[in-house]
Design an enzyme around this catalytic site. Structure first.
Site, PDB file in Angstrom:
ATOM      1  N   CYS A 170      -7.585   4.005  -9.874  1.00 15.86           N
ATOM      2  CA  CYS A 170      -6.756   4.534 -10.958  1.00 15.86           C
ATOM      3  C   CYS A 170      -5.879   5.692 -10.501  1.00 15.86           C
ATOM      4  O   CYS A 170      -5.203   6.319 -11.294  1.00 15.86           O
ATOM      5  CB  CYS A 170      -7.615   4.937 -12.155  1.00 15.86           C
ATOM      6  SG  CYS A 170      -8.823   6.207 -11.756  1.00 15.86           S
ATOM      7  N   SER A 228     -14.394   3.723  -9.697  1.00 17.96           N
ATOM      8  CA  SER A 228     -12.930   3.691  -9.772  1.00 17.96           C
ATOM      9  C   SER A 228     -12.411   4.738  -8.798  1.00 17.96           C
ATOM     10  O   SER A 228     -12.764   5.913  -8.894  1.00 17.96           O
ATOM     11  CB  SER A 228     -12.471   3.987 -11.198  1.00 17.96           C
ATOM     12  OG  SER A 228     -11.071   3.999 -11.237  1.00 17.96           O
ATOM     13  N   HIS A 246       2.148  17.715 -11.465  1.00 14.66           N
ATOM     14  CA  HIS A 246       1.861  17.422 -12.871  1.00 14.66           C
ATOM     15  C   HIS A 246       3.049  16.727 -13.528  1.00 14.66           C
ATOM     16  O   HIS A 246       2.911  15.695 -14.181  1.00 14.66           O
ATOM     17  CB  HIS A 246       1.518  18.722 -13.594  1.00 14.66           C
ATOM     18  CG  HIS A 246       1.264  18.549 -15.058  1.00 14.66           C
ATOM     19  ND1 HIS A 246       2.256  18.720 -16.002  1.00 14.66           N
ATOM     20  CD2 HIS A 246       0.157  18.181 -15.737  1.00 14.66           C
ATOM     21  CE1 HIS A 246       1.749  18.482 -17.192  1.00 14.66           C
ATOM     22  NE2 HIS A 246       0.472  18.163 -17.067  1.00 14.66           N
ATOM     23  N   TYR A 285      -9.782  -4.596  -9.781  1.00 16.31           N
ATOM     24  CA  TYR A 285      -8.557  -4.314 -10.539  1.00 16.31           C
ATOM     25  C   TYR A 285      -7.843  -3.078 -10.005  1.00 16.31           C
ATOM     26  O   TYR A 285      -8.439  -2.266  -9.289  1.00 16.31           O
ATOM     27  CB  TYR A 285      -8.857  -4.128 -12.032  1.00 16.31           C
ATOM     28  CG  TYR A 285      -9.661  -2.884 -12.363  1.00 16.31           C
ATOM     29  CD1 TYR A 285      -9.036  -1.650 -12.556  1.00 16.31           C
ATOM     30  CD2 TYR A 285     -11.048  -2.938 -12.477  1.00 16.31           C
ATOM     31  CE1 TYR A 285      -9.769  -0.515 -12.841  1.00 16.31           C
ATOM     32  CE2 TYR A 285     -11.787  -1.807 -12.773  1.00 16.31           C
ATOM     33  CZ  TYR A 285     -11.147  -0.596 -12.949  1.00 16.31           C
ATOM     34  OH  TYR A 285     -11.858   0.530 -13.217  1.00 16.31           O
ATOM     35  N   LYS A 312      21.229 -11.296  15.240  1.00 17.14           N
ATOM     36  CA  LYS A 312      22.500 -11.983  15.480  1.00 17.14           C
ATOM     37  C   LYS A 312      22.352 -13.036  16.572  1.00 17.14           C
ATOM     38  O   LYS A 312      22.770 -14.185  16.409  1.00 17.14           O
ATOM     39  CB  LYS A 312      23.568 -10.958  15.861  1.00 17.14           C
ATOM     40  CG  LYS A 312      24.946 -11.555  15.922  1.00 17.14           C
ATOM     41  CD  LYS A 312      26.007 -10.523  16.232  1.00 17.14           C
ATOM     42  CE  LYS A 312      26.258  -9.612  15.053  1.00 17.14           C
ATOM     43  NZ  LYS A 312      26.925  -8.377  15.397  1.00 17.14           N
ATOM     44  N   MET A 365      25.496   0.347  14.928  1.00 15.20           N
ATOM     45  CA  MET A 365      25.613   0.311  16.382  1.00 15.20           C
ATOM     46  C   MET A 365      26.992  -0.201  16.779  1.00 15.20           C
ATOM     47  O   MET A 365      27.833  -0.440  15.938  1.00 15.20           O
ATOM     48  CB  MET A 365      24.481  -0.525  16.958  1.00 15.20           C
ATOM     49  CG  MET A 365      23.162   0.206  16.865  1.00 15.20           C
ATOM     50  SD  MET A 365      21.814  -0.766  17.484  1.00 15.20           S
ATOM     51  CE  MET A 365      21.771  -2.102  16.363  1.00 15.20           C
ATOM     52  N   ARG A 402      23.276 -14.992   8.750  1.00 13.26           N
ATOM     53  CA  ARG A 402      21.910 -14.473   8.570  1.00 13.26           C
ATOM     54  C   ARG A 402      21.531 -14.675   7.121  1.00 13.26           C
ATOM     55  O   ARG A 402      22.403 -14.886   6.267  1.00 13.26           O
ATOM     56  CB  ARG A 402      21.826 -12.996   8.946  1.00 13.26           C
ATOM     57  CG  ARG A 402      22.632 -12.142   8.021  1.00 13.26           C
ATOM     58  CD  ARG A 402      22.707 -10.710   8.435  1.00 13.26           C
ATOM     59  NE  ARG A 402      23.794 -10.134   7.654  1.00 13.26           N
ATOM     60  CZ  ARG A 402      24.423  -9.027   7.944  1.00 13.26           C
ATOM     61  NH1 ARG A 402      24.102  -8.348   8.998  1.00 13.26           N
ATOM     62  NH2 ARG A 402      25.385  -8.590   7.173  1.00 13.26           N
ATOM     63  N   GLY A 413      26.802  -1.729  10.738  1.00  9.33           N
ATOM     64  CA  GLY A 413      27.731  -0.675  11.134  1.00  9.33           C
ATOM     65  C   GLY A 413      27.090   0.473  11.899  1.00  9.33           C
ATOM     66  O   GLY A 413      27.755   1.458  12.205  1.00  9.33           O
ATOM     67  N   ARG A 472      28.599  -7.475  21.497  1.00 12.74           N
ATOM     68  CA  ARG A 472      28.162  -7.067  20.153  1.00 12.74           C
ATOM     69  C   ARG A 472      26.688  -6.731  20.145  1.00 12.74           C
ATOM     70  O   ARG A 472      25.881  -7.431  20.746  1.00 12.74           O
ATOM     71  CB  ARG A 472      28.363  -8.211  19.157  1.00 12.74           C
ATOM     72  CG  ARG A 472      29.807  -8.577  18.908  1.00 12.74           C
ATOM     73  CD  ARG A 472      29.875  -9.872  18.105  1.00 12.74           C
ATOM     74  NE  ARG A 472      31.245 -10.306  17.935  1.00 12.74           N
ATOM     75  CZ  ARG A 472      32.030  -9.963  16.917  1.00 12.74           C
ATOM     76  NH1 ARG A 472      31.558  -9.190  15.967  1.00 12.74           N
ATOM     77  NH2 ARG A 472      33.263 -10.384  16.853  1.00 12.74           N
TER      78      ARG A 472
HETATM   79  C1  PEP Z   1      -7.202  10.716  -8.954  1.00 10.73           C
HETATM   80  O1  PEP Z   1      -7.618  11.764  -8.477  1.00 10.73           O
HETATM   81  O2  PEP Z   1      -6.721   9.791  -8.277  1.00 10.73           O
HETATM   82  C2  PEP Z   1      -7.233  10.503 -10.409  1.00 10.73           C
HETATM   83  C3  PEP Z   1      -6.909   9.338 -10.936  1.00 10.73           C
HETATM   84  O3  PEP Z   1      -7.554  11.588 -11.163  1.00 10.73           O
HETATM   85  P1  PEP Z   1      -6.503  12.738 -11.527  1.00 10.73           P
HETATM   86  O4  PEP Z   1      -5.169  12.315 -11.005  1.00 10.73           O
HETATM   87  O5  PEP Z   1      -6.543  12.885 -12.991  1.00 10.73           O
HETATM   88  O6  PEP Z   1      -7.080  13.895 -10.775  1.00 10.73           O
END
Ligand code: PEP
Ligand code: MG
Length: 910
Positions: free
Chosen positions: A862, A794, A477, A882, A49, A127, A361, A125, A116
């Site tokens: 991954c 990976s 899972h 990637y 502000k 403070m 702002r 809101g 203020r």
């Molecule tokens: C991991 O462990 O990050 C992975 C991609 O394998 P998973 O989740 O299947 O154990």
């Protein structure tokens, strides 16, 4: 009388001017800035502000004069309990008095100020603010005279001061003042505040003062400077108010920033019909459309607008009422937009026909508005496309991809869990996967409710609209699989008492039985009883190719911004997919290949019987026969993936989880066998199964016989998978297979599997890369060695986080992460966003040492982090090639990879 009381000081007597601190380390520190001295870049010091009031002042806009006491002062005050910079405040106050031609609280002609809060990041809101500071018994008459003999106004201002000051500075319960106000209205025979006349308000001030002294043990302060100092201290202290602390935690605002305080000459919107107050946006913050949006309330102070006491009118109507002020406001809004190059929000007051700017702002906006505004600003030549990409976020895009609930009818909330996979799902509660499949086949929409899910539940999860579990966190899972499918999921709703046998759950006195309809919000984690209406996402329709981007302004904006992000990003984006359907969808969403196919997901359903045969095989022949039956099925699986991803790489991971996950639970089997034996029946096959389950039982299956270890222990298992991959690749034109070995910790493991695979590959004329997951800390630390046997790495950051921290990925989030978050040990679960310092360090080591050992090595990730916005930036920084993520995260990763690249190289219009 000077006091040294600290934070708990309740409305003390005036501490008297204290020596200003001379700063830290002997450098004289400046604690107070006139608006003329600041600018918008000083948000750290002056708060948002204060910095923007300074910016507007220097732009020549009509801002009431004032000064800002810095966040440094706040931090020093909170640390020592003493207000630094008292002399400076005195000096700046004197300058303000000079400018205004009035002295603070001067009886005949008082200057009043507002006090203020204003932190670096807006905390709406959270403070405190105190208005009309400087008003005393002696100066009410002077204020009335100033206002053209308006006694009512003066007494109303005084009662507002006592009320706000009492509440904010001295913790007097707000209801006491509210009750007194109601009583006064009752006595005056009116329902509206405006119905109170001067004499009523005079009486109300007396009541308020009584309430004040009853609660504080002292009279309402009559020294204007004391009022100011106490109000400043109270605003500083409000930085640590419970609600502010909670808000900061939620918004991830650091707790050590402190707030600044702005002391501003009061202007009044409640001086009659030619006065008023309002808020405005330079564009619609909900949709991003161009145009002026705002509300105006005549004859009112800012707090009346916020409190919603009276109905506001649309800003456009101000034109008829006060054309000069309206035109001036429009021109100021144009100036501000041009200056800030973005949507601005504004607070203003008109005092007797004179317009004053109280705040501006860069305004908050919805996710949809963020995309639309960014592209409009590009079209208007205000920013370039790089900046447009920078101004939106993956989190906003993700929000736009989920169907949402229409909550306007305020449905009853049953409970709340972890929002594990966003979206809005409605269906009948079902407690068993097979039953879910059966009901879905009959056209029913179902929600699969389980304590937790396991691979056996997969068909039910696919059939269901959404999944609800009472256990497990964001990497359980249920969460991982649901996210992979883009299916709504709420996990760890631990208030649920799930009774699978009875087919019901209970929560908060409600019993929900199989067939009862529930609604599950995977974004917020909320669960509702009954059907809440759902609205689909146009952005997903566009990705699916069913909506023309030009048909909808939002979709067109998303299309343009993503296209540019694609042009700018260095990281490629692949997907985690195990089915042709997922692969095809991911490709439509822009995936450039598959980074992880979890082959264990292919061993479910009818194929479980084959896995059982494999496990129970007593002879080489029996084992080979089971594998021979699995081979064509796997070949078919891979053929489908290679077809869908023709021309692009497909990384197939050899089977990872412990095989006994494919067998029935130990307790169930034991009971079954015992019951059969009790009845004198032969348990037959079940006894063999039970023996196998007992034999294979592990205390820590996550650290047990899984991944590469299975391949080394069960002859022919990996070989069968490799053969299926290569045969499929040989048959599909333009297939680019990559074989990935899970859970490798030592180069010898990989070398052994590689040698076996190469023999099979050598039988065919296909080019197959062989690489490994880096998901065991030892693999990261010996990456230089492992690189010798790998074409690619990976990173399996789920396991790397699990084993790096020693946190069970299925348990800890629901169990105790709340405490870790509360203590600030981490700001976000390390399973959600990569822990840069620890797990991230392992990634860095592996990239550096792997690349040094073998420069042509490719790197990807991954784990779940591959689709997390913050983590994508990290993976860009460490130089991966990637990221791979679930299909629905692909557009988010594309956008964030573009943003990461732009942040590194910079954009001209920023
Ligand atoms: C991991 O462990 O990050 C992975 C991609 O394998 P998973 O989740 O299947 O154990
Ligand atoms: Mg893993």
């Amino acid at each position: 009388m000077a006091t040294n009381q600290k934070h708990d000081l309740r409305c003390p007597a005036h501490p008297g001017p204290k020596r200003g601190l001379s700063g830290y380390g002997g450098v004289v520190q400046k604690f107070v800035y006139d608006f003329e001295e600041g600018n918008r870049d000083l948000k750290d010091l002056l708060g948002g502000k204060g910095a923007n009031l300074a910016e507007m002042t220097n732009l020549g806009l009509p801002v009431p004069p004032g000064f800002t006491i810095t966040t440094d002062a706040c931090r020093a005050f909170l640390e020592t309990g003493e207000m630094p910079g008292q002399d400076e405040i005195s000096k700046h106050l004197a300058a303000l008095e000079e400018k205004m031609g009035r002295r603070l609280g001067e009886p005949a002609d008082p200057l009043l100020v507002s006090v203020r809060s204003g932190a670096k990041f807006s905390m709406p809101g959270m403070m405190e603010t105190v208005l009309n500071v400087g008003l005393t018994d002696d100066s009410v008459a002077g204020l009335a005279a100033q206002a053209g003999d308006d006694e009512r106004f003066a007494w109303d201002s005084y009662r507002r001061l006592i009320q706000m000051f009492g509440k904010t500075v001295c913790d007097v319960p707000g209801e006491e003042f509210e009750h007194a106000l109601d009583d006064a209205k009752h006595r005056a025979g009116t329902r509206e505040d405006v119905g109170l006349k001067a004499e009523h308000l005079k009486g109300l001030v007396a009541d308020y003062k009584r309430i004040f002294s009853e609660h504080t043990g002292r009279d309402f302060p009559q020294d204007p400077r004391e009022q100011l100092d106490l109000a400043v201290g109270a605003v500083f202290r409000s930085w640590n108010a419970d609600r502010a602390v909670l808000y900061r935690r939620q918004e991830r605002i650091p707790s050590n920033l402190g707030t600044a305080v702005n002391v501003v000459a009061m202007v009044f919107g409640n001086l009659g019909a030619d006065s008023g107050t309002g808020v405005a946006f330079t564009r619609d913050p909900a949709t991003g459309e161009r145009g002026v949006y705002g509300d105006y309330l005549a004859n009112a102070q800012g707090e009346d607008v916020v409190a919603g006491i009276r109905n506001t009118m649309p800003l456009q109507d101000l034109e008829q009422r006060d054309k000069a002020s309206y035109d001036q406001l429009m021109s100021i809004m144009t100036t501000l937009e041009e200056h800030y190059k973005d949507l601005c929000d504004i607070e203003f007051t008109i005092e007797r026909g004179k317009l004053w700017m109280l705040q501006t702002r860069v305004g908050k906006r919805t996710a949809a508005a963020a995309f639309v505004i960014a592209t409009h600003l590009v079209d208007e030549g205000v920013i370039d496309l790089d900046e447009a990409v920078h101004r939106v976020s993956g989190a906003q895009l993700a929000q736009l991809m989920f169907p949402t609930f229409d909550l306007s009818a305020e449905p009853a909330q049953l409970t709340r869990g972890v929002g594990a996979s966003p979206g809005a799902a409605v269906g009948k509660a079902v407690f068993d996967a097979q039953h879910a499949v059966a009901m879905a086949k009959e056209g029913e929409q179902v929600i699969l409710v389980r304590r937790e899910t396991n691979p056996d539940d997969l068909p039910g999860m696919i059939a269901a609209q959404g999944i609800l579990t009472s256990r497990g966190g964001k990497t359980s899972h249920a969460a991982v699989v649901a996210r992979g499918m883009g299916k709504t999921c709420v996990c760890g709703a631990d208030e649920l008492d799930v009774n699978l046998h009875k087919g019901q759950f209970t929560v908060g006195g409600h019993v929900v039985s199989e067939g009862d309809v529930i609604s599950v919000d995977g974004t917020t984690g909320r669960v509702y009883l009954g059907e809440v209406p759902v609205q689909p996402s146009p952005v997903v329709q566009y990705f699916e190719g069913t909506l023309d981007p030009q048909a909808d302004p939002l979709v067109s904006a998303v299309h343009r911004i993503l296209t540019h992000a694609d042009e700018r990003r260095r990281l490629r984006v692949r997907t985690n997919a195990d089915t042709g359907e997922d692969a095809a969808r991911a490709r439509r969403f822009g995936a450039q290949g598959i980074g992880l196919c979890r082959t264990e997901h292919m061993f479910l359903g009818e194929r479980r019987a084959l896995v059982e045969r494999l496990i129970l095989a007593r002879t080489t022949e029996q084992r080979e026969a089971a594998l021979a039956e699995l081979l064509p099925l796997q070949r078919e699986d891979f053929t489908e993936l290679f077809r869908e991803m023709a021309g692009l790489p497909v990384t197939v991971r050899l089977i990872d989880p412990p095989l006994h996950e494919f067998l029935p639970p130990l307790e169930d089997l034991a009971v079954k066998v015992a019951v059969a034996e009790e009845r004198g029946e032969d348990p037959g096959h079940d006894r063999d199964l039970l023996d196998a389950v007992r034999r294979m039982h592990e205390e820590n299956p996550m650290l047990g016989l899984r991944g590469v270890r299975l391949g080394l222990v069960i002859p022919g298992l990996f070989a069968m998978q490799v053969r299926a991959i290569v045969e499929a690749a040989a048959a599909v034109p333009d297939a680019h297979p990559e074989i990935m070995v899970p859970l490798v910790g030592a180069v010898q493991e990989l070398e052994t599997i590689r040698a076996e695979a190469e023999k099979i590959i050598g039988e065919f004329a296909v080019d197959v890369k062989i690489g490994t997951m880096i998901e065991v800390p030892r693999a990261a630390l010996t990456a230089g060695d492992i690189a010798q046997a790998a074409d690619f790495f990976s990173f399996g950051t789920n396991d790397l986080t699990q084993m790096g921290w020693g946190f069970s990925r299925d348990d800890v989030e629901g169990a105790f992460f709340w405490r870790y978050l509360e203590l600030g040990i981490f700001g976000v679960s390390p399973f959600e966003s990569i822990d840069r310092d620890g797990v991230g360090r392992l990634v860095r080591i592996a990239v550096d040492e792997g690349r040094a050992a073998r420069p042509e090595l490719h790197f990807g990730v991954c784990g779940e982090h591959g689709g997390d916005p913050d983590s994508v930036h990290f993976f860009h920084e460490v130089g991966l090639d990637y990221v791979s993520c679930s299909p629905f995260r692909v557009p988010v990763a594309r956008l964030e990879a573009g943003r990461a690249a732009i942040e590194t190289t910079g954009s001209d219009s920023r």
